[in-house]
Design an enzyme around this catalytic site. Sequence first.
Site, mmCIF file in Angstrom:
data_model
loop_
_atom_site.group_PDB
_atom_site.id
_atom_site.type_symbol
_atom_site.label_atom_id
_atom_site.label_comp_id
_atom_site.label_asym_id
_atom_site.label_seq_id
_atom_site.Cartn_x
_atom_site.Cartn_y
_atom_site.Cartn_z
ATOM 1 N N HIS A 61 0.664 -1.218 -0.098
ATOM 2 C CA HIS A 61 -0.071 0.001 -0.029
ATOM 3 C C HIS A 61 0.792 1.220 -0.070
ATOM 4 C CE1 HIS A 61 -3.592 -2.546 2.146
ATOM 5 N NE2 HIS A 61 -3.056 -2.914 1.095
ATOM 6 N N TYR A 78 1.418 4.230 -3.606
ATOM 7 C CA TYR A 78 1.356 5.816 -3.370
ATOM 8 C C TYR A 78 2.469 6.589 -4.010
ATOM 9 C CZ TYR A 78 -2.547 5.004 -0.050
ATOM 10 O OH TYR A 78 -3.872 4.559 0.510
ATOM 11 N N GLU A 135 -6.841 1.626 10.529
ATOM 12 C CA GLU A 135 -6.962 1.159 9.409
ATOM 13 C C GLU A 135 -8.699 1.365 8.962
ATOM 14 O OE1 GLU A 135 -5.681 -2.673 8.443
ATOM 15 O OE2 GLU A 135 -3.895 -2.101 8.956
#
Length: 326
Positions: free
Chosen positions: A104, A108, A161
């Site tokens: 993850h 980005y 999260e």
Amino acid sequence: MEHIQKNSYVAINWNNIEDELDKATWEKLTQQFWLDTRVPISNDLRNWRDTSAEEKKVLNLVFGGLTTLDTLQSQDGMAELKKDAVNQKEEAVLNNIQFMESVHAKSYSSIFETLNDKAEIEAVFEWADNDEYLQYKAQRINDIYHNGTPLQKKVASVFLETFLFYSGFYTPLYFVGHNKMLNVAEIIKLIIRDESVHGTYIGYKFQIGFNQLSEDEQSELQSWMYDLLFELYENEEKFTHELYDEIGWTDSVMTFLRYNANKALMNLGQEPMFPDGAEDVNPVVMNGISTSTANHDFFSGVGNGYLIGEVEAMADDDYDIGLDKQ
């Protein structure tokens, strides 16, 4: 953890399952495995060029913030949770989660690299490393990871999260609801699908431990939990004003955050804190939050969604295995 005899290193045996949810979660996570390199982010460049400077700024900053928080999860969060694993299969699931948090965070960077030049990227990371409100929540959660009890660590992870990420997720979900930045949003939807499993699984593990506490211990932990959520919410409100006031989205984002704060509490088996429900959230964003994805051909990279991405995130009833009997 299974007892290890002197002079014996115990091999993990997946044919001996202490908790069926460990096996089910492992299978779910491996079925929905993905990598950012298979999503054609460059196809969004035309949309990006047509996006206003103000909206570009917001998208860059929210991704900078999400990178910070996913780095926290991959470097500190899962490492600390693994110390409290009760069996080898749980540790293996947390290893998988830890790796995907790194995926993850790296995703980005792939988005930044595609859409921005080097100076713009460096400016985003400079901001992320120094922003007061972003650093407050990262350091607050990290302090719990390193100094909290095993159950407090699980609360911190679920709050991160299932709640704190969503001030960042709002923007790409809003864009995809208006048919913009579709491939960037595809990555975010894949991340959200992962986080859905992570939050539900760790919340389930929390509930097992919570149910073993005395009533007084449960009450004390609940007070700590709700105090922490309100503290994080107050900081998140300031963070949201900082990011969204300029484009006028703040109120809508705050509704979305309260909705997801309630989801985090429900993952932990607790009562919601806020009155906001799904019907109060911007319907464009709620439509975008669907964890279904487009159809990428994982092996050839052709298309705009994963074939294996068709696997759905775990639903609540996937975890209905008699937790109240634990």
